[in-house]
Write a protein that holds these residues in place. Structure first.
Motif, mmCIF file in Angstrom:
data_model
loop_
_atom_site.group_PDB
_atom_site.id
_atom_site.type_symbol
_atom_site.label_atom_id
_atom_site.label_comp_id
_atom_site.label_asym_id
_atom_site.label_seq_id
_atom_site.Cartn_x
_atom_site.Cartn_y
_atom_site.Cartn_z
ATOM 1 N N ILE A 75 0.967 -1.046 -0.034
ATOM 2 C CA ILE A 75 0.055 -0.425 -0.150
ATOM 3 C C ILE A 75 0.941 1.390 -0.350
ATOM 4 C CG2 ILE A 75 -2.311 -0.794 1.079
ATOM 5 C CD1 ILE A 75 -1.256 0.013 3.948
ATOM 6 N N HIS A 76 0.442 2.358 0.092
ATOM 7 C CA HIS A 76 1.138 4.114 -0.144
ATOM 8 C C HIS A 76 2.172 4.141 1.358
ATOM 9 C CE1 HIS A 76 2.041 8.141 -0.298
ATOM 10 N NE2 HIS A 76 1.365 7.894 -1.509
ATOM 11 N N PRO A 77 3.086 4.571 1.155
ATOM 12 C CA PRO A 77 3.896 4.257 2.405
ATOM 13 C C PRO A 77 3.394 4.926 3.384
ATOM 14 C CG PRO A 77 5.515 5.115 0.339
ATOM 15 C CD PRO A 77 3.726 4.770 0.037
ATOM 16 N N PHE A 78 2.399 6.381 3.459
ATOM 17 C CA PHE A 78 1.536 7.267 4.412
ATOM 18 C C PHE A 78 0.805 6.341 5.199
ATOM 19 C CE2 PHE A 78 -2.204 9.270 5.171
ATOM 20 C CZ PHE A 78 -1.953 9.571 6.826
ATOM 21 N N TYR A 79 0.215 5.384 4.455
ATOM 22 C CA TYR A 79 -0.824 4.235 5.348
ATOM 23 C C TYR A 79 0.581 3.173 5.358
ATOM 24 C CZ TYR A 79 -5.262 5.838 3.638
ATOM 25 O OH TYR A 79 -7.016 6.559 3.913
ATOM 26 N N GLY A 80 1.455 2.461 5.276
ATOM 27 C CA GLY A 80 1.973 1.621 5.637
ATOM 28 C C GLY A 80 2.917 2.197 7.157
ATOM 29 N N ASP A 81 3.683 3.033 6.906
ATOM 30 C CA ASP A 81 4.082 4.113 7.971
ATOM 31 C C ASP A 81 2.722 3.968 9.574
ATOM 32 O OD1 ASP A 81 6.435 3.460 6.895
ATOM 33 O OD2 ASP A 81 6.969 5.643 6.628
ATOM 34 N N LEU A 82 2.152 4.829 8.335
ATOM 35 C CA LEU A 82 0.475 5.298 9.748
ATOM 36 C C LEU A 82 0.647 3.645 10.297
ATOM 37 C CD1 LEU A 82 -0.959 7.261 10.970
ATOM 38 C CD2 LEU A 82 -2.405 6.523 9.404
ATOM 39 N N LEU A 83 0.548 2.699 9.274
ATOM 40 C CA LEU A 83 -0.203 1.428 10.671
ATOM 41 C C LEU A 83 0.969 1.172 11.353
ATOM 42 C CD1 LEU A 83 -1.925 -0.411 7.688
ATOM 43 C CD2 LEU A 83 -2.893 0.538 9.036
ATOM 44 N N HIS A 84 1.944 1.192 10.801
ATOM 45 C CA HIS A 84 3.119 0.449 12.090
ATOM 46 C C HIS A 84 3.984 1.424 13.477
ATOM 47 C CE1 HIS A 84 7.355 -0.388 13.063
ATOM 48 N NE2 HIS A 84 7.602 0.800 12.551
ATOM 49 N N VAL A 85 3.278 3.203 13.340
ATOM 50 C CA VAL A 85 2.980 3.605 14.130
ATOM 51 C C VAL A 85 1.658 3.112 14.954
ATOM 52 C CG1 VAL A 85 2.797 5.921 14.430
ATOM 53 C CG2 VAL A 85 4.218 5.954 13.388
ATOM 54 N N LEU A 86 1.240 2.873 14.434
ATOM 55 C CA LEU A 86 -0.662 3.117 15.405
ATOM 56 C C LEU A 86 0.056 0.859 16.109
ATOM 57 C CD1 LEU A 86 -3.575 4.818 13.207
ATOM 58 C CD2 LEU A 86 -2.200 5.210 15.386
ATOM 59 N N TYR A 87 0.297 -0.081 15.129
ATOM 60 C CA TYR A 87 0.428 -1.135 15.724
ATOM 61 C C TYR A 87 0.930 -1.673 15.407
ATOM 62 C CZ TYR A 87 -4.336 0.754 13.469
ATOM 63 O OH TYR A 87 -5.357 1.594 13.572
ATOM 64 N N ASN A 88 2.560 -1.457 15.278
ATOM 65 C CA ASN A 88 3.770 -2.044 15.306
ATOM 66 C C ASN A 88 3.945 -3.254 14.134
ATOM 67 O OD1 ASN A 88 6.084 -3.442 15.581
ATOM 68 N ND2 ASN A 88 5.828 -3.129 17.818
ATOM 69 N N LYS A 89 4.036 -2.974 13.090
ATOM 70 C CA LYS A 89 4.557 -3.310 12.034
ATOM 71 C C LYS A 89 5.116 -5.114 11.856
ATOM 72 C CE LYS A 89 6.678 -2.252 8.722
ATOM 73 N NZ LYS A 89 7.800 -1.111 7.924
ATOM 74 N N ASP A 90 6.061 -5.274 13.038
ATOM 75 C CA ASP A 90 6.354 -7.067 13.265
ATOM 76 C C ASP A 90 5.341 -7.141 14.215
ATOM 77 O OD1 ASP A 90 8.889 -5.626 12.498
ATOM 78 O OD2 ASP A 90 9.256 -5.519 14.659
ATOM 79 N N HIS A 91 3.927 -6.906 14.554
ATOM 80 C CA HIS A 91 3.259 -7.240 15.729
ATOM 81 C C HIS A 91 1.758 -7.894 14.479
ATOM 82 C CE1 HIS A 91 4.278 -5.667 20.294
ATOM 83 N NE2 HIS A 91 4.843 -6.939 19.192
ATOM 84 N N TYR A 92 1.822 -7.404 13.760
ATOM 85 C CA TYR A 92 1.068 -6.482 12.291
ATOM 86 C C TYR A 92 1.318 -8.586 11.503
ATOM 87 C CZ TYR A 92 -2.238 -5.482 8.370
ATOM 88 O OH TYR A 92 -3.125 -5.437 8.170
ATOM 89 N N LYS A 93 2.583 -8.702 11.341
ATOM 90 C CA LYS A 93 2.494 -9.289 10.292
ATOM 91 C C LYS A 93 3.039 -10.871 10.990
ATOM 92 C CE LYS A 93 5.574 -6.716 6.809
ATOM 93 N NZ LYS A 93 6.729 -6.517 5.970
ATOM 94 N N LEU A 94 3.325 -10.607 12.182
ATOM 95 C CA LEU A 94 3.021 -12.114 12.915
ATOM 96 C C LEU A 94 2.130 -12.727 12.908
ATOM 97 C CD1 LEU A 94 5.653 -11.821 16.317
ATOM 98 C CD2 LEU A 94 5.723 -13.030 13.821
ATOM 99 N N ALA A 95 0.971 -11.818 13.417
ATOM 100 C CA ALA A 95 -0.212 -11.922 13.720
ATOM 101 C C ALA A 95 -0.968 -12.925 12.531
ATOM 102 C CB ALA A 95 -1.158 -10.984 14.030
ATOM 103 N N LEU A 96 -0.895 -12.114 11.008
ATOM 104 C CA LEU A 96 -1.696 -12.227 9.429
ATOM 105 C C LEU A 96 -0.269 -13.553 9.653
ATOM 106 C CD1 LEU A 96 -1.593 -9.226 7.443
ATOM 107 C CD2 LEU A 96 -3.315 -10.595 8.430
ATOM 108 N N GLY A 97 0.798 -13.554 10.319
ATOM 109 C CA GLY A 97 1.699 -14.847 9.408
ATOM 110 C C GLY A 97 1.235 -16.890 10.503
#
Length: 680
Positions: A75-97
């Motif tokens: 997705i757009h870098p703005f939304y990518g960074d915003l989701l990373h700031v709000l939810y932590n990218k690593d936790h988000y990817k681990l859950a989907l994984g």
């Protein structure tokens, strides 16, 4: 243009609900009855189908979760960074994984147990393998329960995020907390951002929309930023930093020159210099707010110097953008959101500079070459040396001046409201705009209800004419009915013999009526005598024939008609008795050998059809709302088709799940081991 709508993501159920949904669907949509006497191949197929169906449902649900959540790298870098700031990218990817891994594990479990079920040698062995397969699948889902709960929390939070288009025309407002950013966006857009006299009222990004030169602009209000190291900033501040870093927008840096926000001009200038790298290649305007408390000219020398430094930095960021470097007044603006002084000027300046920058970028792109080939500007050749400047006729100028004067003289509703007590006191007069034949009628009082009747039901200019038409039509109908009812013969046109016969008939008729009335009065106490025991033989064809002959009438046709009825009745009885016999073939003959039984059956069917029968379903009953039977048949077909899927699923209504029996027999019967038997 890419639009991100996180509100469409499907709800993620909890682990327990997930298992209930899938197992209930398997129970509903696969066969549930099996017997020991079935062939072993049929038993294997029965349980293999349940395992495969359960695995397929788990796979579809888990795939929907993995596919609907956005991938941060795509997705757009703005939304990518915003989701990373709000939810932590690593936790988000681990859950989907983990969801993806669970999907693969369930597929592997189903594959292994289907292979074992192919060699099941008994009903008990097949059932045990099925139970083991479904149990292992449910165990996998239970283990990813925390991940499902985490993703549901993220989904709920993402659905509340504003819908920001990163590629459209955007105006971004930033600055220290409590400097008037939310008040400004409330003034220029229809957004309703909470405004309070303390810091960090705005905790997330808010979006509003405004128009300038017939174009729609997106205005984003960011939370306040404090001047501190990058790693010390919290999530609220990082939302603003993310928006500044990734959105191509006109930036309005708000400066509270009155100091009422709780921060000095020196602190605000330090924040400006610390984040000025985020302003590069963007139209930047320094906005001095709250001039109603402190005018810009009345600032101390030190503070004025800091403001001028910020103005110089803002000038550097726009050098080379559409020749705007020379326009110093457009870089530093003053306003007051309380008195609305300068608010529209700030909005117009930001939109104009953003528009110029976007046009400049498009002019430098490769696409402009394709566009220029389609343009052709025609310039007329000079015919002589005369100058022909643009000329507006004097009459047009006079008319424009006159219209402008009338507009100035005309009072608006807002002026009337201010003169008559303001909002909440003044009530606008709507009647003065009524378009009537006479202006004096505008304020006439017209009742709606009069003598218990609605007045508007009787307001009809042609009511007398219509009443006359109705009376005329009623008179014609009454005359026609009178003509139709005049069926009694007066006997003037008849011969003497016919008049005598008519008198006899009328006499006989009166006698019959009297006799009937006597019978009716004694009907309750008089016994009913069957016709075959009728000693007087009152009702025979011979007696009827003698009576008609005595009256001078020919009784042959009446007698034939009665005999025809009795013959058809006997024939019907005969056909019924034949239809009740055991059929020995369509070509079998009847007792007399006259005609085949098949013909008799067909005849009996035609006779039975001629008798009264119940109304067919396609017949239209008055009041049902159908035009004709074809429309009713079509509606019945559509209704059957609508409930077909629900009936197939064995659902009681339109709800998702129905458990018709809370204790199904196949789960609560059979051998039980020692111990508690309340749950099986």
């Amino acid at each position: 243009m890419v639009q991100y709508n996180f509100k469409k993501i499907t709800v993620v159920p909890t682990g327990k609900d997930f298992i209930d949904i899938i197992l209930s669907r398997t129970q509903r949509q696969t066969p549930t009855v099996v017997h020991k006497g079935y062939a072993i191949s049929r038993l294997r197929q029965f349980y293999m189908r349940k395992v495969k169906y359960t695995q397929q449902n788990f796979h579809e649900k888990l795939s929907a979760i993995v596919d609907e959540f956005p991938r941060l790298d795509d997705i757009h870098p703005f939304y990518g960074d915003l989701l990373h700031v709000l939810y932590n990218k690593d936790h988000y990817k681990l859950a989907l994984g983990q969801i993806n891994t669970a999907r693969n594990l369930i597929s592997k479990i189903a594959k292994d147990y289907v292979k074992l079920l192919k060699y099941g040698d008994s009903l008990y062995r097949c059932k045990s393998l099925k139970v083991a397969a479904l149990g292992r699948m449910c165990t996998v889902i239970k283990r990813i329960g925390p991940s499902l709960a985490y993703l549901e929390q993220i989904r709920q939070h993402m659905s509340r995020l504003p819908s920001i288009d990163p590629n459209t025309r955007t105006v971004l407002i930033c600055g220290y907390p409590n400097v008037g950013k939310s008040s400004f966006i409330n003034k220029i857009t229809r957004a309703d951002v909470d405004v309070q006299p303390y810091a960090f009222t705005t905790k997330s990004l808010f979006v509003g929309h405004t128009d300038y030169k017939y174009l729609r602009y997106q205005v984003i209000d960011t939370p306040g930023i404090l001047d501190r190291p990058f790693e010390d900033r919290n999530i609220i501040e990082m939302c603003s930093i993310t928006a500044l870093a990734h959105l191509r927008a006109a930036v309005l840096f708000f400066l509270d020159i009155s100091g009422s926000c709780g921060y000095s001009i020196a602190q605000q200038a330090a924040l400006f210099h610390s984040i000025k790298s985020l302003f590069m290649n963007k139209p930047l305007i320094v906005v001095c707010n709250k001039t109603d408390l402190q005018p810009l000219d009345g600032l101390p020398e030190e503070d004025m110097k800091l403001v001028m430094e910020m103005k110089a930095e803002a000038m550097k960021t726009v050098v080379g953008q559409a020749g705007e470097a020379a326009d110093e007044d457009a870089v530093l603006l003053t306003m007051s959101t309380l008195t609305e002084d300068g608010v529209i000027a700030v909005k117009n300046a930001a939109c104009e500079r953003l528009l110029n920058q976007r046009v400049e970028i498009k002019m430098k792109s490769k696409k402009i070459n394709d566009c220029l080939n389609r343009f052709h500007v025609a310039i007329p050749k000079p015919r002589d040396q005369k100058e022909r400047p643009p000329c507006i006729p004097q009459a047009v100028l006079e008319r424009k001046a006159k219209e402008a004067g009338e507009i100035e003289k005309r009072k608006l509703e807002k002026d009337l409201e201010n003169e008559n007590g303001g909002a909440g006191v003044y009530s606008a007069d709507m009647r003065k705009h009524y378009m009537l034949a006479d202006d004096e009628w505008k304020y006439d009082v017209m009742p709606e209800i009069l003598d218990g009747h609605n007045v508007y039901d009787f307001v009809d200019p042609d009511i007398l004419q219509r009443l006359e038409e109705l009376e005329r039509e009623e008179g014609l109908r009454l005359e026609q009915e009178a003509d139709d009812d005049d069926f009694e013969m007066d006997g003037k046109e008849l011969t003497p013999e016919e008049q005598e016969a008519l008198a006899e008939i009328r006499k006989k008729k009166s006698l019959l009526i009297q006799e009937h009335r006597i019978k009716k009065s004694t009907a309750e106490s008089r016994p009913i005598v069957p016709r075959k025991f009728d000693k007087d033989k009152k009702y025979t064809t011979e007696r009827m024939g003698r009576q008609l002959t005595s009256l001078g009438l020919d009784p042959s046709k009446a007698i034939e008609r009665i005999r025809g009825r009795s013959v058809s009745r006997k024939g019907r009885k005969r056909e019924r008795s034949l239809a009740g016999d055991d059929e020995v073939g369509d070509d079998a003959m009847d007792v007399d050998g006259d005609q085949p039984r098949k013909k008799l059956r067909l005849r009996s069917q035609s006779i039975s059809r001629s008798r009264s029968r119940s109304r067919p379903p396609s017949e239209v009953v008055p009041g049902e709302g159908f035009k004709d039977s074809a429309q009713k048949v079509k509606a019945m077909k559509i209704g059957k088709k609508a409930v077909k899927a629900r009936n197939k699923d064995a659902r009681r209504g339109e709800a998702d799940r129905v458990i018709p029996n809370l204790k199904p027999k196949h789960l609560y019967s059979g051998k039980r081991s020692t111990g508690k038997t309340d749950r099986r």
